[in-house]
Design an enzyme around this catalytic site. Sequence first.
Site, PDB file in Angstrom:
ATOM      1  N   SER A 175       1.065   2.131  -3.966  1.00 41.66           N
ATOM      2  CA  SER A 175       1.665   3.090  -3.043  1.00 41.66           C
ATOM      3  C   SER A 175       0.609   4.046  -2.478  1.00 41.66           C
ATOM      4  O   SER A 175      -0.172   4.632  -3.225  1.00 41.66           O
ATOM      5  CB  SER A 175       2.740   3.879  -3.777  1.00 41.66           C
ATOM      6  OG  SER A 175       3.332   4.777  -2.894  1.00 41.66           O
ATOM      7  N   GLY A 176       0.568   4.164  -1.166  1.00 44.31           N
ATOM      8  CA  GLY A 176      -0.371   5.072  -0.524  1.00 44.31           C
ATOM      9  C   GLY A 176      -1.696   4.410  -0.187  1.00 44.31           C
ATOM     10  O   GLY A 176      -2.609   5.060   0.316  1.00 44.31           O
ATOM     11  N   ASN A 181       2.841   9.301  -1.730  1.00 44.00           N
ATOM     12  CA  ASN A 181       2.698   9.006  -0.302  1.00 44.00           C
ATOM     13  C   ASN A 181       3.811   9.721   0.457  1.00 44.00           C
ATOM     14  O   ASN A 181       4.981   9.584   0.104  1.00 44.00           O
ATOM     15  CB  ASN A 181       2.786   7.480  -0.110  1.00 44.00           C
ATOM     16  CG  ASN A 181       2.603   7.067   1.332  1.00 44.00           C
ATOM     17  OD1 ASN A 181       2.414   7.894   2.217  1.00 44.00           O
ATOM     18  ND2 ASN A 181       2.679   5.764   1.577  1.00 44.00           N
ATOM     19  N   GLY A 217       2.568  -3.044  -4.356  1.00 40.78           N
ATOM     20  CA  GLY A 217       1.688  -3.697  -5.327  1.00 40.78           C
ATOM     21  C   GLY A 217       2.198  -3.486  -6.734  1.00 40.78           C
ATOM     22  O   GLY A 217       3.267  -2.893  -6.957  1.00 40.78           O
ATOM     23  N   GLU A 221       3.088  -2.151 -10.209  1.00 34.89           N
ATOM     24  CA  GLU A 221       3.460  -0.764 -10.497  1.00 34.89           C
ATOM     25  C   GLU A 221       3.615  -0.578 -12.003  1.00 34.89           C
ATOM     26  O   GLU A 221       4.322  -1.340 -12.662  1.00 34.89           O
ATOM     27  CB  GLU A 221       4.776  -0.440  -9.781  1.00 34.89           C
ATOM     28  CG  GLU A 221       4.958   1.024  -9.506  1.00 34.89           C
ATOM     29  CD  GLU A 221       6.054   1.278  -8.464  1.00 34.89           C
ATOM     30  OE1 GLU A 221       5.724   1.471  -7.300  1.00 34.89           O
ATOM     31  OE2 GLU A 221       7.229   1.285  -8.863  1.00 34.89           O
ATOM     32  N   SER A 252       6.276   6.851   2.047  1.00 35.77           N
ATOM     33  CA  SER A 252       6.234   5.672   1.183  1.00 35.77           C
ATOM     34  C   SER A 252       7.362   4.705   1.533  1.00 35.77           C
ATOM     35  O   SER A 252       8.535   5.105   1.627  1.00 35.77           O
ATOM     36  CB  SER A 252       6.360   6.134  -0.266  1.00 35.77           C
ATOM     37  OG  SER A 252       6.277   5.047  -1.107  1.00 35.77           O
ATOM     38  N   SER A 253       7.004   3.436   1.730  1.00 37.44           N
ATOM     39  CA  SER A 253       8.038   2.430   2.022  1.00 37.44           C
ATOM     40  C   SER A 253       8.761   2.130   0.711  1.00 37.44           C
ATOM     41  O   SER A 253       8.121   1.720  -0.255  1.00 37.44           O
ATOM     42  CB  SER A 253       7.409   1.136   2.527  1.00 37.44           C
ATOM     43  OG  SER A 253       6.340   1.422   3.382  1.00 37.44           O
ATOM     44  N   THR A 266       1.341  -0.149   5.036  1.00 37.14           N
ATOM     45  CA  THR A 266       2.192  -0.021   6.221  1.00 37.14           C
ATOM     46  C   THR A 266       1.348   0.320   7.450  1.00 37.14           C
ATOM     47  O   THR A 266       1.581  -0.222   8.534  1.00 37.14           O
ATOM     48  CB  THR A 266       3.266   1.062   5.971  1.00 37.14           C
ATOM     49  OG1 THR A 266       3.946   0.706   4.770  1.00 37.14           O
ATOM     50  CG2 THR A 266       4.250   1.154   7.091  1.00 37.14           C
TER      51      THR A 266
HETATM   52  N1  LIG Z   1      -6.382   3.001   8.290  1.00 35.53           N
HETATM   53  C1  LIG Z   1      -5.986   4.243   8.086  1.00 35.53           C
HETATM   54  N2  LIG Z   1      -6.520   5.243   8.810  1.00 35.53           N
HETATM   55  C2  LIG Z   1      -6.144   6.518   8.592  1.00 35.53           C
HETATM   56  N3  LIG Z   1      -5.219   6.888   7.680  1.00 35.53           N
HETATM   57  C3  LIG Z   1      -4.645   5.937   6.935  1.00 35.53           C
HETATM   58  C4  LIG Z   1      -4.989   4.561   7.094  1.00 35.53           C
HETATM   59  N4  LIG Z   1      -4.275   3.862   6.214  1.00 35.53           N
HETATM   60  C5  LIG Z   1      -3.502   4.747   5.548  1.00 35.53           C
HETATM   61  N5  LIG Z   1      -3.712   5.989   5.981  1.00 35.53           N
HETATM   62  C6  LIG Z   1      -3.085   7.240   5.487  1.00 35.53           C
HETATM   63  O1  LIG Z   1      -2.501   6.978   4.231  1.00 35.53           O
HETATM   64  C7  LIG Z   1      -1.107   7.222   4.259  1.00 35.53           C
HETATM   65  C8  LIG Z   1      -0.396   6.189   3.412  1.00 35.53           C
HETATM   66  O2  LIG Z   1      -0.498   4.929   4.022  1.00 35.53           O
HETATM   67  P1  LIG Z   1       0.702   3.874   3.994  1.00 35.53           P
HETATM   68  O3  LIG Z   1       1.996   4.537   4.244  1.00 35.53           O
HETATM   69  O4  LIG Z   1       0.323   2.757   4.870  1.00 35.53           O
HETATM   70  O5  LIG Z   1       0.648   3.437   2.477  1.00 35.53           O
HETATM   71  P2  LIG Z   1       1.438   2.228   1.809  1.00 35.53           P
HETATM   72  O6  LIG Z   1       0.419   1.374   1.147  1.00 35.53           O
HETATM   73  O7  LIG Z   1       2.320   1.591   2.789  1.00 35.53           O
HETATM   74  O8  LIG Z   1       2.215   2.991   0.667  1.00 35.53           O
HETATM   75  P3  LIG Z   1       3.692   2.673   0.131  1.00 35.53           P
HETATM   76  O9  LIG Z   1       3.591   1.522  -0.802  1.00 35.53           O
HETATM   77  O10 LIG Z   1       4.030   3.945  -0.593  1.00 35.53           O
HETATM   78  O11 LIG Z   1       4.545   2.415   1.314  1.00 35.53           O
HETATM   79  C9  LIG Z   1      -0.725   7.159   5.727  1.00 35.53           C
HETATM   80  O12 LIG Z   1       0.405   7.953   5.982  1.00 35.53           O
HETATM   81  C10 LIG Z   1      -1.965   7.702   6.404  1.00 35.53           C
HETATM   82  O13 LIG Z   1      -1.953   9.107   6.354  1.00 35.53           O
HETATM   83 MG   LIG Z   2       4.293   1.502   3.054  1.00 39.38          MG
END
Ligand SMILES: Nc1ncnc2c1ncn2[C@@H]1O[C@H](COP(=O)(O)OP(=O)(O)OP(=O)(O)O)[C@@H](O)[C@H]1O
Ligand SMILES: [Mg+2]
Length: 1018
Positions: free
Chosen positions: A107-108, A157, A389, A391, A160-161, A112
Amino acid sequence: MEGALIARDKVGVQDFVLLDSHTSEAAFLNNLRKRYQENLIYTYIGSLLVSVNPYQELDIYTVSQMQLYRGVNFFELPPHLYAIADNAYRVMCNEYNNHFILISGESGAGKTEASKKILQYYAVTCPTTEQLQTVRDRLLLSNPVLEAFGNAKTLRNDNSSRFGKYMDIQFDFKGAPVGGHILSYLIEKSRVVHQNHGERNFHIFYQLLEGGDKDLLCWLGLERNPQKYTYLIQGRCAKVFSINDKNDWKIVRKAFSIIDFTEKDLEHLFGIVASVLHLGNIQFEEDSNGHAIIRDGSQIKWISKLLGAHLSILQEALTHRKIEARSEEVLSPLNVDLAFYARDAVAKAIYGRTFTWLVNKINGSLANKVGFLSGVLNKTVIGLLDIYGFEVLDTNSFEQFCINYCNEKLQQLLIEMTLKAEQEEYELEGIEWEPIPYFNNKIICDLVEQKHKGIISILDEECLRPGEATDLSFLEKLEEKVGDHAHFVTRKLADQKTRKSIDWVDFRLLHYAGEVTYCAFYLLLDCFLLSELDNRRRPETVATQFKNSLTSLIEILMSKEPSYIRCIKPNENKEPGKFDDFLIRHQVKYLGLMEHLRVRRAGFAYRRKYELFLQRYKCLCPATWPNWHGPAAEGVERLIKHIGYKPEEYKLGRTKIFIRFPKTLFATEDAFEYRKHLSTWGCWGPRRWQLHPEHSQSFSRGSFTLARRAAKKRTWAVQTIRKFINGFINRKKPLCEENRDFVRLSQYHYLMRLRDHLPKNVLDKSWLQPPSILEEAVPSPIQLQQKVVTSAVFSGKKEGYLESLSQPFLETRLSECSKPLEASYVTPVVKYDRNGFKARERLLVLTQSSAYVVEMAKIKQKIEYSTLKGAGVMPGDFIPLFFCFQGDVILQCEHIFETVTKLCILANKQSLVKVVKGSLRFRVGSGKEGTMVFTVGPEPQVFKDKTGQLTVVRPQLSPGKQIDLREFQQLGPLPQGGLGGQADIKEDGDLVFHPKSSSSHTAHEDIELQASNKVTHM
Ligand SMILES: Nc1ncnc2c1ncn2[C@@H]1O[C@H](COP(=O)(O)OP(=O)(O)OP(=O)(O)O)[C@@H](O)[C@H]1O
Ligand SMILES: [Mg+2]
């Protein structure tokens, strides 16, 4: 790859496959860190992309970057999401097959964001028509809607999805996106009714309250303040600084209109969202029988209105349980605790089904209508899988069990597909397949999913069998059926050491990524409660449902060509630039990166089509340079023989060369760089460059050293040029660090030119004009004239003369503005008085006609040049300069050569200067004479000795030693009694001016050499 080779020294390797110590986790982390600190967040393992969340906006997602990666060979540019996206797209277009991009990480980590960026890439770079514009917009705008309903702020996050998402993008035969389809997995329904501290419910609740207009809220029976709703305040952070709910609401509303939601759809949708909030506010109390009744009827009325359900049915559903006994249904009242439980279960079920409905609705709008209507059905798809991923929490329940099982399956898929792809490639290329040892996690997948024997089957049985299922009975069953499995442990089965860490209600699975302890109670509870118990046939538990959907997902993926993106979260604080080693090491392990690298490196580190390999390295062999006219494969063979590859280092396939070790490739690359360097410097000769076994090491090292040296030289040249330009820009400034070298260089060039343009004879007054910056630094004709006089007076007579040559003479030793207008030269001097030889600070001012000794602004003494009889200069710079006029004046001066020269020129009496050694006689006034004796001693001293002589002692000068004249000034007054005797000029030493007359002395408190009657005291 080519870029990667060149860049490896500066920013690690761009492909982990090229790491020398590919089994070392430390080397892996080092490489990742090095790159991350340079904001290089992407690195490959072969064709897998590792991405580290930068937590800052980087300038790498612009349209021009997209254009850069469009249609370019995968390895030609630095690693990027766009390279992965473009590669999948191009292969799809060329080979008409389906692809998927699996994005995983904790997460984070940025999953996404990555999937959205890929979608944007396709939206910008794929061909489109006006008709397809809507499809493109819908694909893009499906994200904010799904995120509003499926994402929430968590501790890890802010967005977070809370569901897994698989999205197919459908392309037509021209490669234009024509539709899409979304599958969602495991929406986290428990969040609807409960949030941990610091976390929120799904975004849509807050967006609706913050952004919805008054009429809408009024119609829904809602108040704007989120604090009024039990389901929104448990995390105590309804308002979050980083989230703009009002703005997001606007985006979601716009997205709804584009995705084709009708007003009626939205009315229903928001009605359900509002009814969940109302449900959360329902409170129960006990009636006299201990049964639950609803405390206040207002909430339930709103729910009834919004859901269109009859009030009494709703009330009954929340306070009673329906039990089926044979063919009859019996209603049993609930107590207050169970009623709250039922309320939450209804809220979760409503929200979960609404989410499924929403996904279906979006799918309806993304369906490929264009292709369908025009009869051209979509040809191919690229799927994007954004899934949580591995957890591991403090307490791991059913959700973690499903997530980890899913990751176990995806890992299996990854390893299988990588191995399969490797194997297929070897087969295709006619290279013998060498079995690769790797950890096959099928054994764990089986433990979870096997029919009748797997954990999910046992869970199903426990949930559905008659009688009460308990965590202990479930655990017993597990121990009985899978107790001997190597990856399963309970407290009872564990050894002494492990036992302590497992509770009686827990079981532990040894996943590929590590151990996870699950709580049997929660597993049973969630699996049981969420099952569809109204189904008359044997119902499916949620675990089985999930297993089935996962199986079909894996089937979907297996039928497609894979690409992988592994996302890593660099720190827990969402901080840019911070690389937390511990946290990342953990993820590297859980993401199976080392294992993947091992599999990828077990065979050959590098492979390349013959044509490409030859194109790059043909200059290393005379037979292939400049052109090879035969088949590329033969050219490569000649080339590698020439440079000395050992047989175990490579294999030649049908279309590609396979190189086993990175070091072989690096040596080739070094040789290439060196050759390039030689050609740049024009040294292209017939020399043979070889990597023969006995030479290969020294050659690569030698060529590398030479290349380094050349690089160093280039750096020096760049710095010098930069310095020159900087000097030129700052040339008008006073001499400083920035322009010093430039001025010196100009000076040098000017003097060199001057040497060739000197005046031809004494009458030739022409003089090469110096550049303006050198006017002060370059001697002017006047300066030279003065230096000629100095030479005539002092050359070969006085020490220090040679050193004085390079010192330019100044117009004044005061600041220019303090110099009197009439003065030709001014310098500070020390004058010694007659009686006590007290040192007094004065100025010596030389004009065209006279010399003045001045105190402050008061002229103390004027000496006309016509009365000047001579001057004596003593040995060494530190010895005072005595101007001996009539009367005689003893002065000490720091710039002795300059002052005497100026005096000589102005008085036109250069022949009167004598350099004296030993002693000299002078007049003190009223006919008295004195003698000065000059000796050498350990310390500088001026004193009147017993015989009444003024003795000046100077220390023995060691060569090059400078003595500060101030030492003499600090000696203090000379002994009382004055200096008797007549001034005399000694021929045997330093310079002496004779006074014109030896008779007229003026009594004065200072020792003065009177300039006969013309010496005027003021
Ligand atoms: N390539 C990037 N450039 C800039 N900021 C990023 C990038 N990737 C992620 N972030 C930052 O990290 C935060 C978390 O990313 P994201 O929501 O894609 O995580 P995730 O892996 O989908 O987490 P989750 O499993 O909780 O959904 C985003 O809101 C953004 O602020
Ligand atoms: Mg996500």
